[in-house]
Design an enzyme around this catalytic site. Structure first.
Site, mmCIF file in Angstrom:
data_model
loop_
_atom_site.group_PDB
_atom_site.id
_atom_site.type_symbol
_atom_site.label_atom_id
_atom_site.label_comp_id
_atom_site.label_asym_id
_atom_site.label_seq_id
_atom_site.Cartn_x
_atom_site.Cartn_y
_atom_site.Cartn_z
ATOM 1 N N PRO A 2 0.815 -1.223 0.000
ATOM 2 C CA PRO A 2 0.000 0.000 0.000
ATOM 3 C C PRO A 2 0.844 1.267 0.000
ATOM 4 O O PRO A 2 1.524 1.580 0.965
ATOM 5 C CB PRO A 2 -0.822 -0.118 1.282
ATOM 6 N N GLU A 3 0.799 1.966 -1.125
ATOM 7 C CA GLU A 3 1.416 3.272 -1.241
ATOM 8 C C GLU A 3 0.286 4.279 -1.416
ATOM 9 O O GLU A 3 -0.874 3.942 -1.210
ATOM 10 C CB GLU A 3 2.390 3.289 -2.437
ATOM 11 N N ARG A 112 1.305 -9.595 6.907
ATOM 12 C CA ARG A 112 2.606 -9.247 7.489
ATOM 13 C C ARG A 112 2.402 -8.044 8.386
ATOM 14 O O ARG A 112 1.936 -7.000 7.943
ATOM 15 C CB ARG A 112 3.602 -8.906 6.378
ATOM 16 N N ARG A 151 19.754 18.634 -3.173
ATOM 17 C CA ARG A 151 19.703 17.205 -2.890
ATOM 18 C C ARG A 151 20.725 16.458 -3.729
ATOM 19 O O ARG A 151 20.738 16.565 -4.950
ATOM 20 C CB ARG A 151 18.292 16.672 -3.173
ATOM 21 N N ARG A 250 16.223 -1.434 -2.932
ATOM 22 C CA ARG A 250 14.993 -2.057 -3.420
ATOM 23 C C ARG A 250 15.190 -2.520 -4.858
ATOM 24 O O ARG A 250 16.078 -2.042 -5.568
ATOM 25 C CB ARG A 250 13.827 -1.065 -3.375
#
Length: 261
Positions: A2-3, A112, A151, A250
């Site tokens: 879920p994002e 989970r 950044r 990831r």
DNA sequence: AGGACGCCCTGTTCGC
DNA sequence: TGCGAACAGGGCGTCC
């Protein structure tokens, strides 16, 4: 996983099916998911209250109640939120249930247990305490440019940094970079030449498109990467076999032809 | 500051 | 066939 789009779907579900109903009780099957409260604490905060608004910030969902506070839900990578009628069964792996006086229930299910359930005095206070950046939905190009300024490092980890902007995880960072034609290993700095309009458009398309598809891969537009994001998957645009690499810890799926290094 | 890595968690998938 | 390792990934902590 879920994002932002998934949580937005849950928000609409909460808004459409769980507001203005008195809470009769709260049942917690997995107390380890509670953060900063207890099953008794949840009951004290919610019993007799009604939810008045459903809000979302990034991947967090807030059920604001009439007692000047909010129930906070985060879904980790496997959580779902469903409303259940009086006669229906709650889903498997239901970890927390809010029961209404009419017999209906709001069920938080998560195989989970990587999510969290908490209480907040207000949505704004929670966002501040967690150092969350602005919600990723609806950011304009100028804001993206400001968030990127100074950044260093990779664009993928920047997109996924919840303190920079909130709501994007591994799956949708891949989708955004695919829609923008940007390789996942590119540096944030490279955006300065390319301009931020392209990224803004890609974010808009990926996030709104996914929400319109109810965050279900099968319902997403034909040119989305997401449904093909697995072994043996091919680029929906050029047909090239998709590849993956490790970025920001990831698995980053991408099209080696459409997303140039 | 940011990246690499490990941990948490558990159902599913894969290899031997 | 069956068992165990690897994997999925959001978020956090640690180390460099």
């Amino acid at each position: 996983m879920p994002e932002l789009p998934d949580v937005e779907v849950y928000r609409r579900r909460l808004e459409g099916g769980a507001l203005h109903r008195a809470v009769a009780g709260v049942h917690v099957a997995a107390p380890d998911l509670l953060q900063g409260t207890s099953p008794q604490g949840l009951g004290r905060a919610l019993n007799g209250r009604s939810f008045t608004a459903a809000r979302r910030h990034g991947k967090y969902l807030f059920a604001v109640h009439d007692g000047d506070g909010a129930l906070v839900l985060h879904f980790g990578m496997s959580g779902v939120l469903v409303t259940v009628s009086a006669k229906d069964e709650a889903p498997d792996y239901t970890r927390c249930v809010v029961e209404f006086t009419d017999g209906g229930r709001l069920a938080y299910s998560a195989p989970r247990k990587l999510g969290l359930i908490a209480l907040a005095g207000s949505v704004e206070e929670f966002i501040r305490d967690r150092d969350l950046g602005p919600d990723a939905l609806g950011l304009d190009a100028d804001t993206l440019e400001r968030l990127a300024s100074g950044r260093r490092g990779g664009i993928k980890s920047w997109l996924m940094d919840q303190g920079t902007m909130a709501g994007i995880g591994n799956v949708y960072s891949d989708e955004i970079l695919f829609q923008a034609g940007i390789h996942p290993r590119r540096a944030v700095k490279a955006l300065e030449q390319a301009g931020f309009e392209g990224l803004q458009g890609a974010m808009d398309k990926a996030l709104h498109g996914a929400i319109e598809a109810a965050a279900e891969p099968a319902r997403m537009p034909a040119d989305f990467l997401l449904p093909h994001r697995h072994d043996g998957g091919h680029c929906p645009s050029c047909g090239t076999a998709l590849e993956h690499l490790q970025a920001a810890g990831r698995t980053a799926w991408h099209c080696p032809r459409c997303q140039r290094d």
